[in-house]
Design an enzyme around this catalytic site. Structure first.
Site, short mmCIF file in Angstrom:
data_model
loop_
_atom_site.label_atom_id
_atom_site.label_comp_id
_atom_site.label_asym_id
_atom_site.label_seq_id
_atom_site.Cartn_x
_atom_site.Cartn_y
_atom_site.Cartn_z
CG ASP A 44 -0.43 -0.26 2.41
OD1 ASP A 44 0.76 -0.20 2.63
OD2 ASP A 44 -0.81 -0.12 3.56
CB SER A 45 4.57 1.33 0.22
OG SER A 45 4.81 0.59 -0.70
CG ASP A 83 0.63 -4.13 2.17
OD1 ASP A 83 0.53 -4.86 3.09
OD2 ASP A 83 1.51 -3.20 2.31
CE LYS A 112 2.69 -5.75 4.25
NZ LYS A 112 2.47 -5.00 5.28
CD GLU A 114 0.44 -1.87 8.76
OE1 GLU A 114 -0.03 -0.98 9.37
OE2 GLU A 114 0.93 -1.38 7.59
CD GLU A 181 7.73 -0.52 8.03
OE1 GLU A 181 8.03 0.83 7.69
OE2 GLU A 181 6.75 -1.23 7.83
#
Length: 263
Positions: A44-45, A83, A112, A114, A181
């Protein structure tokens, strides 16, 4: 052609060979990365790298599906992780609904999400419904606003113990690997040793089970700032701007196109 990684081979790599993960958002770059990357993360970056946003929170599920399909066209033999963007896994029901949409509409091998202990029940629910999950602990980009910025984790003993609990909870829930991270290197090493699945680092030192970088950072294409953990393997921005200037100069001087470029 390099043999495509599987969840089994990814798990078996722990303690044997560090895993290489890199982000990609389109077919062009994915094709260039396929040979050397064990896993490609459609992160999503992309909204920071491509859209100039200040954080990742604006990425939508539709965007992630579009870019995952684009990457898949360029890297047909890569293990792809999509993501899950902010707001798409707020509870088990929504998480499963959105993960199924990703699996049905793209060839992604995994998603993925978080979070650690606080997301373990969601990870377990997804895995029990045949969704392969890569976890993500430590500094969580999707929590940047609630935490008031990007803050390195593992600075206190309390944070160290919580990271270990997070990793173990993610593993127990069924994730096949996880990203860690922005964690102090010694703590990240301890976290990696506390679980049997691979722990992929970004800004978390070398003593983990692999590394991931955003490709535009790694290639030196992003000029706004360079995080401490990023190594630029080429000065991409300078090279691109130089090439464009040469093109512009040749167009203005009528040096381009020449006869060999003309039908």
């Amino acid at each position: 052609m390099t043999k495509k990684m599987t969840i089994t081979s990814i798990k078996k790599s722990k303690g044997v060979s560090p895993l290489v993960m890199i982000t990609a958002y389109d077919a062009l770059f994915a094709r260039l990365f396929e040979t050397d990357a064990d896993m490609i993360l459609i992160g999503d970056s992309l909204n920071m790298s491509f859209a100039g946003k200040s954080d990742t929170l604006s990425a939508t599920l539709e965007q992630m599906i579009y870019h995952t399909n684009a990457v898949a066209m360029g890297a047909k033999n890569s293990f792809l992780i999509c993501d899950m963007p902010f707001g798409t896994y707020v509870n088990k029901k929504e998480a499963l609904k959105n993960a199924i949409k990703v699996f049905q509409e793209t060839p992604a091998d995994a998603i993925k999400i978080e979070g650690g202990e606080d997301r373990a029940d969601i990870i377990e629910y997804l895995c029990s419904n045949q969704i392969a999950v890569c976890g993500h602990i430590g500094l969580l980009p999707q929590a940047v606003r609630s935490e008031g910025g990007y803050k390195i984790k593992g600075k206190t003993d309390e944070e160290r113990l919580q990271l270990i609990r997070d990793a173990k909870a993610v593993e127990k829930a069924g994730a096949f690997c996880m990203v860690i991270e922005g964690v102090k290197a010694d703590v990240a090493c301890e976290v990696a040793k506390s679980v049997e699945i691979p722990v992929i680092g970004i800004g978390s030192g070398k003593d983990v089970d692999g590394q991931v970088l955003v490709f535009s950072d790694m290639l030196g294409l992003f000029e706004e700032f360079t995080p401490k953990f990023v190594k630029k393997y080429m000065d991409g921005a300078t090279l691109v701007k130089s090439a464009v200037k040469n093109y512009a100069d040749e167009v203005k001087s009528r040096e381009f196109p020449q006869d060999i470029h003309t039908y």
